[in-house]
Write an enzyme that holds these catalytic residues in place. Structure first.
Site, PDB file in Angstrom:
ATOM      1  N   ASP A 147       0.837  -1.194   0.000  1.00 27.33           N
ATOM      2  CA  ASP A 147       0.000   0.000   0.000  1.00 27.33           C
ATOM      3  C   ASP A 147       0.879   1.254   0.000  1.00 27.33           C
ATOM      4  O   ASP A 147       1.978   1.239  -0.551  1.00 27.33           O
ATOM      5  CB  ASP A 147      -0.947  -0.050   1.216  1.00 27.33           C
ATOM      6  CG  ASP A 147      -2.290   0.601   0.935  1.00 27.33           C
ATOM      7  OD1 ASP A 147      -2.287   1.799   0.629  1.00 27.33           O
ATOM      8  OD2 ASP A 147      -3.326  -0.075   1.011  1.00 27.33           O
ATOM      9  N   HIS A 224      -3.708   6.017   3.158  1.00 25.24           N
ATOM     10  CA  HIS A 224      -4.391   4.803   2.724  1.00 25.24           C
ATOM     11  C   HIS A 224      -3.779   3.550   3.354  1.00 25.24           C
ATOM     12  O   HIS A 224      -4.485   2.671   3.858  1.00 25.24           O
ATOM     13  CB  HIS A 224      -4.291   4.746   1.198  1.00 25.24           C
ATOM     14  CG  HIS A 224      -5.159   3.730   0.528  1.00 25.24           C
ATOM     15  ND1 HIS A 224      -4.738   2.448   0.278  1.00 25.24           N
ATOM     16  CD2 HIS A 224      -6.414   3.816   0.026  1.00 25.24           C
ATOM     17  CE1 HIS A 224      -5.703   1.786  -0.354  1.00 25.24           C
ATOM     18  NE2 HIS A 224      -6.729   2.594  -0.519  1.00 25.24           N
ATOM     19  N   SER A 554     -11.052  -0.929  -1.257  1.00 28.87           N
ATOM     20  CA  SER A 554      -9.769  -0.828  -0.553  1.00 28.87           C
ATOM     21  C   SER A 554      -9.938  -1.154   0.922  1.00 28.87           C
ATOM     22  O   SER A 554      -9.013  -1.628   1.566  1.00 28.87           O
ATOM     23  CB  SER A 554      -9.225   0.603  -0.619  1.00 28.87           C
ATOM     24  OG  SER A 554      -8.474   0.799  -1.774  1.00 28.87           O
TER      25      SER A 554
END
Ligand SMILES: *[C@@H]1O[C@H](CO)[C@@H](O)[C@H](O)[C@H]1NC(C)=O
Ligand SMILES: *[C@@H]1O[C@H](CO)[C@@H](O)[C@H](O)[C@H]1NC(C)=O
Ligand SMILES: *[C@@H]1O[C@H](CO)[C@@H](O)[C@H](O)[C@H]1NC(C)=O
Ligand SMILES: *[C@@H]1O[C@H](CO)[C@@H](O)[C@H](O)[C@H]1NC(C)=O
Ligand SMILES: *[C@@H]1O[C@H](CO)[C@@H](O)[C@H](O)[C@H]1NC(C)=O
Ligand SMILES: *[C@@H]1O[C@H](CO)[C@@H](O)[C@H](O)[C@H]1NC(C)=O
Length: 792
Positions: A147, A224, A554
């Site tokens: 990520d 994220h 996600s």
């Protein structure tokens, strides 16, 4: 079954083994894939071989070294290098090469992106409610998160007081970098941190501090990665997680004691996440060698999808699967249109997103007279004049370019209708912000999930919005609107519902393998966030938060990843296929009201293209009763079906001696590989499909009975209808015969096959598209197309 045309098409491609070269002399990053690694224990030999191959297309050794980005030499064999099209073509023609393709850029699967404004970015999220699992915590399991990196100081990544030492199998490490000191950042919880930047920098130029607030290290700027990692394995953070008081509670990941290894492969570019395939493959190569047990990957590309083995996801996850490592992917956020699902390889797990039973109701009051409910994340009450968009926007369309440039909207709350404006709220927010409005009331027929907004915004349903509009029209002066602070309400609305944005099947690459596989929470997930990154990723948002809401597949992907870690912890010997089978066959198809789960964006019940087998049930998945495992031969047949030859398969698949790697004379269909869901995408004649199940229940002497829900257009026969297991017979085989019994032009119908011993229910979705356009009625009703079953 499999269309012959596509066979030819594939054959043609693979003969050239080169994908997407434009005849251009400008060098690009290409990936040269060579299959499994013959020299696992002497990686430098593999590297030398890569240099040797490259030297055949370069004049000098110096040029060879300059062009090479990565040599993938641990877990599979291949390299990435800067090549021009003639060099790529020359490499593709070499015998040992399986494929050569341009390194493409993947994108994070979060729902929002403000990149059209250059404002902000993408998100991820995790849930403080996590997965309610008390059974296991996954101490011995190492989870790799690919990520945007990690904010190591977050409470989610602190080690617990009595955490056991790092498993001795771990070969990874923590890489030093900008604002990342391994001694401080890493501990018994965060045991690995690496970053990969060469592919990104080749594509976008050097990471440039003046324009790009990124850290040249595994430290997370975009948030994220911190969010997804804390969703998957975040430590328990008691009573201290909330977003300005909303959704407050204890935060924890799915497997709160599992170890975390982060591989930063996605980097900020204009506040958007970009992930280069060359970098991702380097992370797979390392992670598999380091010793991770599960990988979470919340990124991908939009359709049209590239062929398998012409993409990092399929190559990396294939070699992971061969080493017993599960890879969990997000399905993508291209819903609700059909066939948009990505990450569809049959050796991965593909996750759709659904809501949780938490709402954020917000009360709107006009002139102290009219009360209307909406939904938002507004934490500070608002009082201002309300104004209809028609006053400030051309034709009432709330788009930035339609803004009438006067000071009129300053300080007002603007009422926008999605039906006379943008379909998505994002544009309306940008428009209202440009107009310096105080807030936005956005009206939709079916309200989408709320998001962290760049200006305070309430979502309102069409009926409520219409009331507001009528009130406004009758009011001689602009009414005063009060928007109260949002409340958090749990358990009042049926959940889950499939999120409208979640990418739907069927798979556009291999329609006979059902994708997505399963759904998990992915709407308004609260999880850890870097305090130095604003929650909206916009520059003028000065808020600092430790927890943030995010939506997207996600966010659902790391939920499943956490559960996989728990299953792996309880059943260390299960293969990735067995683990996926446990997830699929125990998934729920009912919501909290015991009705069928709805697909959001409509009032219709979800089907397997929305939700796969259903919504994840972590407790049941620990004890599925039976599993559909996949053997090497299943993967070989799949590769044959998509056009690979025996020779190529020998290079890709690591087989035990004596494994039959030949392809059958008559091509079969992917419906026949031992997948836990059964899909036949083009049923023209009666077909018989074989499946094998293994008893993994505590009780080795077990009898399972079959129940069938027939799809509309087919008659289903199961033989045998009883499976008897014992200590001597752990595995059983059954046959499913599907017989079309009405005319249909490729319409999909859904059913199920379930086996039960009274304790377990082992359920497989049955997805069939009958296509009788080919044949006259006599043929499709009576022609029996019995395959020679012993050939499967
Ligand atoms: C590609 O690079 C090679 C080696 O530098 C060179 O000989 C060749 O002319 C180049 N091809 C094209 C199409 O530019
Ligand atoms: C960063 O980018 C700017 C403009 O894009 C350029 O002027 C500057 O030289 C770059 N700095 C570095 C250190 O590369
Ligand atoms: C809660 O979090 C805040 C900020 O992260 C911290 O300052 C505070 O000490 C925490 N409180 C508890 C009870 O852990
Ligand atoms: C909105 O505010 C900004 C910053 O204060 C200002 O530059 C701009 O002119 C304002 N726009 C309008 C339409 O009032
Ligand atoms: C149905 O079968 C015909 C004839 O084989 C084929 O041309 C057509 O593409 C098929 N339609 C679908 C939806 O699969
Ligand atoms: C099925 O195939 C096997 C091997 O290819 C062959 O030995 C057998 O005779 C075939 N059976 C039938 C019923 O055709």
């Amino acid at each position: 079954m499999a269309t012959n045309n596509s066979q030819c098409f594939w054959g043609l491609f693979l003969a050239l083994s080169l994908y997407f070269t434009h005849s251009t002399s400008t060098p690009h990053v290409y990936i040269v894939y060579l299959g499994h690694n013959y020299n696992v224990h002497v990686p430098h030999l593999t590297s030398n071989h890569h240099l040797h191959l490259l030297s055949k297309v370069f004049a000098s050794e110096e040029d060879v070294k300059k062009s090479m980005l990565y040599s993938y030499k641990h877990s599979f064999s291949g390299f990435s290098a800067k090549l021009n099209s003639s060099q790529a073509t020359a490499l593709a023609q070499m015998e040992e090469v399986i494929s050569v393709f341009r390194s493409e850029t993947m994108q994070l699967h979060t729902t929002r992106s403000w990149d059209f404004l250059g404002l902000t970015l993408s998100s991820s999220s995790t849930s403080p409610e996590g997965t309610p699992l008390q059974l296991a915590y996954g101490d011995d399991i190492i989870v790799g998160v690919f990520d945007t990196g990690i904010w190591p100081e977050s409470d989610s990544f602190q080690e617990e007081p009595r955490m056991r030492p790092i498993p001795s199998t771990w070969k990874g490490g923590c890489a030093r970098g900008e604002m990342f000191e391994p001694e401080k950042a890493c501990n018994r919880k965060l045991i690995g941190a690496r970053y990969y930047l060469k592919g990104f920098e080749e594509e976008y130029g050097p990471l440039n501090k003046s324009g790009n607030p990124e850290y040249r290290s595994a430290r997370d700027f975009l948030g994220h990665g911190t969010h997804t990692a804390s969703t998957a394995v975040g430590s328990i953070v008691k009573n201290n997680a909330s977003f300005f008081g909303l959704a407050s509670g204890t935060a924890r990941g799915g497997a709160p004691r599992a170890r975390l290894a982060v591989y930063k492969v996605c980097w900020g570019k204009d506040y958007d996440g970009r992930c280069s395939e060359a970098d991702i493959l380097a992370a797979f190569d390392d992670a598999l060698h380091d010793g991770v047990h599960v990988i979470s990957a919340s990124f991908g590309s939009k359709p049209p999808l590239l062929p398998l083995f012409i993409s990092q996801a399929a190559i990396g996850s294939f070699h992971a699967m061969q080493l017993g490592v599960s890879v969990v992917f997000s399905a993508g956020n291209e819903g609700p249109d059909p066939s948009q699902v990505s990450n569809v390889a049959p050796w991965g797990i593909c996750v759709a997103a659904s809501s949780v039973d938490r709402m954020f109701p917000t009360r709107i009051i006009l002139d102290n007279k009219l009360f209307v409910m909406g939904e938002s994340f507004i934490t500070t009450p608002i009082k201002a004049k309300l104004a209809d968009a028609t006053t400030y926007f051309v034709n009432g369309v709330c788009r930035p370019e339609n803004w009438i440039k006067s000071k009129l909207a300053v300080g007002r709350v603007i009422l926008c209708f999605s039906s006379i404006g943008p379909y998505e709220i994002d544009e309306a927010e940008v428009a209202a912000k440009k107009a310096n409005a105080t807030g936005l009331i956005f009206v939709e027929a079916e309200t989408r999930q709320v998001d962290i907004d760049i200006i305070p915004s309430v979502h309102v349903k069409l009926e409520q919005g219409t009331k507001i509009k009528h009130y406004l029209a009758q009011s001689p002066t602009k009414p005063v609107v009060q928007i109260e602070a949002t409340k958090t309400v749990i358990g009042k609305s049926p959940a889950p519902r499939v999120a409208y944005f979640s990418s739907r099947g069927p798979s556009s690459l291999a329609p006979d393998i059902l994708k997505p596989d399963i759904s998990a929470p992915g709407v308004n997930i609260l999880a850890a966030w870097p305090p130095q990154t604003s929650p909206t990723l916009t520059l003028d948002d000065k808020r600092s938060v430790s927890w943030n809401f995010q939506s997207g597949t996600s966010m659902s992907c790391p939920h499943v990843c956490g559960v996989v870690a728990l299953i792996k912890s309880a059943h260390p010997n299960w293969s990735p296929a067995a683990i996926r089978s446990a997830l699929i066959t125990t998934a729920n198809t009912r919501d909290t009201s015991l009705d069928s789960i709805l697909a959001d964006g409509s009032t219709k019940a979800s089907d397997p293209f929305d939700i796969g087998a259903g919504h994840i049930d972590p407790i049941k998945a620990m004890d599925p009763g039976l599993v559909y495992d996949m053997k090497t031969r299943d993967y070989i047949l799949f590769l044959c079906n998509i056009g690979y030859t025996g020779d190529q398969i020998n290079k890709i698949v690591l087989c035990s001696p004596g494994t039959d790697t030949s392809c059958p004379q008559v091509p079969t269909s992917n419906s026949h590989i031992n997948y836990p869901s059964i899909t036949v995408s083009n049923l023209q004649y009666t077909v018989t499909i074989k499946r094998s199940v293994r008893n993994v229940g505590k009780n080795k002497n077990a009898i399972y009975f079959c129940t069938v829900l027939e799809p509309d257009a087919v008659e289903v026969q199961i033989w045998p209808r009883v499976l008897i297991f014992s200590w001597f017979k752990l595995e059983n085989t059954y046959y499913v015969t599907l017989k079309p019994h009405k005319k249909s032009q490729g319409r999909y119908d859904f059913g199920e096959i379930a086996w039960s011993d009274g304790f377990h229910k082992v359920r497989s979705p049955l997805v069939v598209s009958v296509n009788t356009t080919c044949c006259d009625s006599y043929e499709y009703l009576h022609h029996s197309y019995n395959r020679n079953l012993s050939s499967f």
